[in-house]
Structure formats: structure tokens, C-alpha cells
Motif scaffolding. Structure first.
Motif, mmCIF file in Angstrom:
data_model
loop_
_atom_site.group_PDB
_atom_site.id
_atom_site.type_symbol
_atom_site.label_atom_id
_atom_site.label_comp_id
_atom_site.label_asym_id
_atom_site.label_seq_id
_atom_site.Cartn_x
_atom_site.Cartn_y
_atom_site.Cartn_z
ATOM 1 N N VAL A 85 0.457 -1.292 -0.132
ATOM 2 C CA VAL A 85 0.017 0.213 -0.468
ATOM 3 C C VAL A 85 0.865 1.124 -0.075
ATOM 4 N N ARG A 86 1.233 1.252 0.496
ATOM 5 C CA ARG A 86 2.837 1.975 0.960
ATOM 6 C C ARG A 86 3.115 3.080 -0.114
ATOM 7 N N GLU A 87 4.027 2.183 -0.549
ATOM 8 C CA GLU A 87 5.046 1.638 -2.142
ATOM 9 C C GLU A 87 4.153 2.610 -3.519
ATOM 10 N N LEU A 88 2.456 1.576 -3.991
ATOM 11 C CA LEU A 88 1.685 2.288 -4.955
ATOM 12 C C LEU A 88 1.416 3.516 -4.865
ATOM 13 N N PHE A 89 1.332 3.817 -3.287
ATOM 14 C CA PHE A 89 1.402 5.436 -3.184
ATOM 15 C C PHE A 89 2.369 6.623 -3.461
ATOM 16 N N GLU A 90 3.465 6.255 -2.599
ATOM 17 C CA GLU A 90 4.825 6.764 -3.576
ATOM 18 C C GLU A 90 5.629 7.062 -4.403
ATOM 19 N N GLU A 91 4.866 5.555 -5.668
ATOM 20 C CA GLU A 91 5.556 5.369 -6.436
ATOM 21 C C GLU A 91 3.889 5.903 -7.765
ATOM 22 N N THR A 92 2.873 5.921 -7.199
ATOM 23 C CA THR A 92 2.316 6.247 -8.189
ATOM 24 C C THR A 92 1.234 7.386 -7.912
ATOM 25 N N GLY A 93 0.970 7.705 -6.447
ATOM 26 C CA GLY A 93 -0.050 8.582 -5.711
ATOM 27 C C GLY A 93 -1.831 7.791 -6.049
ATOM 28 N N LEU A 94 -2.124 6.526 -6.285
ATOM 29 C CA LEU A 94 -2.557 5.209 -6.297
ATOM 30 C C LEU A 94 -2.682 5.187 -4.276
ATOM 31 N N GLN A 95 -4.288 5.471 -3.854
ATOM 32 C CA GLN A 95 -3.967 5.365 -2.433
ATOM 33 C C GLN A 95 -5.118 4.438 -2.329
ATOM 34 N N VAL A 96 -5.294 3.210 -2.256
ATOM 35 C CA VAL A 96 -6.272 2.253 -1.593
ATOM 36 C C VAL A 96 -5.560 1.682 -0.567
ATOM 37 N N SER A 97 -6.673 0.888 0.412
ATOM 38 C CA SER A 97 -7.195 0.242 1.362
ATOM 39 C C SER A 97 -6.106 -0.859 1.303
ATOM 40 N N PRO A 98 -5.488 -1.283 2.467
ATOM 41 C CA PRO A 98 -5.119 -2.316 1.908
ATOM 42 C C PRO A 98 -5.770 -3.911 2.168
ATOM 43 N N ASP A 99 -7.342 -3.940 1.904
ATOM 44 C CA ASP A 99 -8.563 -4.572 1.449
ATOM 45 C C ASP A 99 -8.556 -5.053 -0.081
ATOM 46 N N ALA A 100 -8.105 -3.998 -0.752
ATOM 47 C CA ALA A 100 -8.130 -3.667 -1.895
ATOM 48 C C ALA A 100 -6.915 -4.554 -2.290
ATOM 49 N N VAL A 101 -6.018 -4.894 -1.486
ATOM 50 C CA VAL A 101 -4.824 -5.819 -2.227
ATOM 51 C C VAL A 101 -4.866 -7.174 -1.681
ATOM 52 N N ARG A 102 -4.961 -7.700 -3.411
ATOM 53 C CA ARG A 102 -4.520 -9.060 -2.838
ATOM 54 C C ARG A 102 -3.347 -9.142 -2.796
ATOM 55 N N ASP A 103 -3.038 -10.954 -1.772
ATOM 56 C CA ASP A 103 -2.107 -11.423 -1.308
ATOM 57 C C ASP A 103 -2.127 -12.636 -2.267
ATOM 58 N N TRP A 104 -0.729 -13.091 -3.190
ATOM 59 C CA TRP A 104 -0.962 -14.264 -3.672
ATOM 60 C C TRP A 104 -0.664 -14.679 -3.278
ATOM 61 N N HIS A 105 0.279 -15.085 -1.885
ATOM 62 C CA HIS A 105 0.208 -15.448 -1.469
ATOM 63 C C HIS A 105 1.666 -16.139 -1.960
ATOM 64 N N TYR A 106 2.375 -16.037 -3.202
ATOM 65 C CA TYR A 106 4.201 -16.728 -3.612
ATOM 66 C C TYR A 106 4.614 -15.895 -3.786
ATOM 67 N N ALA A 107 5.920 -16.443 -3.346
ATOM 68 C CA ALA A 107 7.438 -15.657 -3.160
ATOM 69 C C ALA A 107 8.485 -16.273 -4.449
ATOM 70 N N SER A 108 8.816 -15.384 -4.321
ATOM 71 C CA SER A 108 10.101 -15.784 -5.874
ATOM 72 C C SER A 108 11.042 -15.400 -4.610
ATOM 73 N N GLU A 109 12.375 -15.759 -5.011
ATOM 74 C CA GLU A 109 13.867 -15.964 -4.628
ATOM 75 C C GLU A 109 14.537 -15.030 -5.570
ATOM 76 N N PHE A 110 16.064 -14.162 -5.810
ATOM 77 C CA PHE A 110 16.324 -13.646 -7.286
ATOM 78 C C PHE A 110 17.900 -12.951 -6.258
ATOM 79 N N GLU A 111 18.993 -13.301 -7.733
ATOM 80 C CA GLU A 111 20.003 -12.625 -6.917
ATOM 81 C C GLU A 111 19.579 -11.118 -7.323
ATOM 82 N N ILE A 112 20.158 -10.553 -6.640
ATOM 83 C CA ILE A 112 20.215 -8.710 -6.592
ATOM 84 C C ILE A 112 20.878 -8.608 -7.954
ATOM 85 N N TYR A 113 20.975 -7.412 -8.541
ATOM 86 C CA TYR A 113 21.361 -7.419 -9.614
ATOM 87 C C TYR A 113 22.340 -6.117 -8.680
ATOM 88 N N GLU A 114 23.934 -6.536 -9.156
ATOM 89 C CA GLU A 114 25.226 -6.148 -8.744
ATOM 90 C C GLU A 114 24.604 -4.736 -8.758
#
Length: 147
Positions: free
Chosen positions: A50-79
Motif C-alpha cells: 500500500v505504501r509503495e503504491l502511493f509513493e510510486e504512483t500517487g494511487l491510494q487504496v485500502s489494504p483490503d483492496a490489495v490481493r495477496d497471492w501468497h507467492y514469493a520468489s527468490e532472486f539474485e540482486i542485480y550487482e
């Protein structure tokens, strides 16, 4: 400045007809992406989204509007971005979320993070994003909306 946590969110922003909001990074020309961001301190993943959405786009939503996929991936951080993390940290765990916003939503990008934005169709978005994990999330979006 404290180091970033190697735990982040990827938030796919879409309209009901699957127009996808993509942002071009200002520190990596031509790199298009969905909203991303690291968790801060003891912040929950949903609050990060919710915070990042507002900071990066100005769009405001409630936490209830955000769908949690219960999915994560691990990746190597770009150098190019490893200096933001504690010494020796090379991988990040990214948790995926999505949010539907009305067509025609007004976007105000953060000029310190992004140079421009575009609303594009799903197939075009998959081709445009630079991150494999972002492309994977976009490919999963239609089936995730049915869950």
C-alpha cells in the motif's frame, strides 16, 4: 542510511480489463516494471504494498483492496543495487500482490524513482518488463484473479 531488507513486494496494478500500469526506472533507462519496494522495519508485507503504491504512483487504496497471492520468489540482486544491502547479501525474497484500480485512474509518478509510466495490455506488459519475476507475475495474473 540503513541497509535495505532483502524482503520486498512486487505489486501488479491493473484495470478490470487488464490494462497494466508499468513504470520506467530512472536509475536504469529502458527498465520497465510494476511497483516494487523493500519492507521497512517491522512493516507488514501488505502495508509495504500500500505504501509503495502511493509513493510510486500517487494511487491510494485500502489494504483490503490489495490481493495477496501468497507467492514469493527468490532472486539474485542485480550487482548495480547490492550496495543498498548489508555486505554479503546477494539474494532477495519478493512477495507478489495485485490491485485492481478503475480505468482512467490518475497516476503521479515519483520523479526520484521513475521517468514515465504507461498503461499497456497484458501481453505487451509481459514483453516490456526487465525482471523475470515481474514477467512471471504478469503471466500468472489472469489465473490469480480467478482464485
Amino acid at each position: 542510511m540503513p541497509y535495505k531488507q532483502p524482503i520486498s513486494i512486487l505489486l501488479v496494478i491493473h484495470t478490470p480489463d487488464l490494462q497494466i500500469l508499468l513504470l520506467e526506472r530512472c536509475d536504469f533507462a529502458g527498465a520497465w516494471q510494476s511497483v516494487t519496494g523493500s519492507c521497512e522495519a517491522n512493516e507488514s508485507l501488505i502495508d509495504t504494498a500500500v505504501r509503495e503504491l502511493f509513493e510510486e504512483t500517487g494511487l491510494q487504496v485500502s489494504p483490503d483492496a490489495v490481493r495477496d497471492w501468497h507467492y514469493a520468489s527468490e532472486f539474485e540482486i542485480y550487482e548495480r543495487w547490492r550496495h543498498r544491502y548489508a555486505p554479503g547479501v546477494t539474494h532477495n525474497t519478493e512477495h507478489v500482490f495485485s490491485v485492481a484500480v478503475p480505468s482512467g485512474s490518475s497516476v503521479t509518478i515519483s520523479p526520484r524513482e521513475h521517468t514515465q509510466y504507461r498503461w499497456v495490455g497484458l501481453d505487451e506488459a509481459i514483453e516490456m518488463v526487465f525482471s523475470p519475476s515481474n514477467a512471471d507475475a504478469l503471466q500468472q495474473l489472469p489465473s490469480r484473479l480467478l482464485i
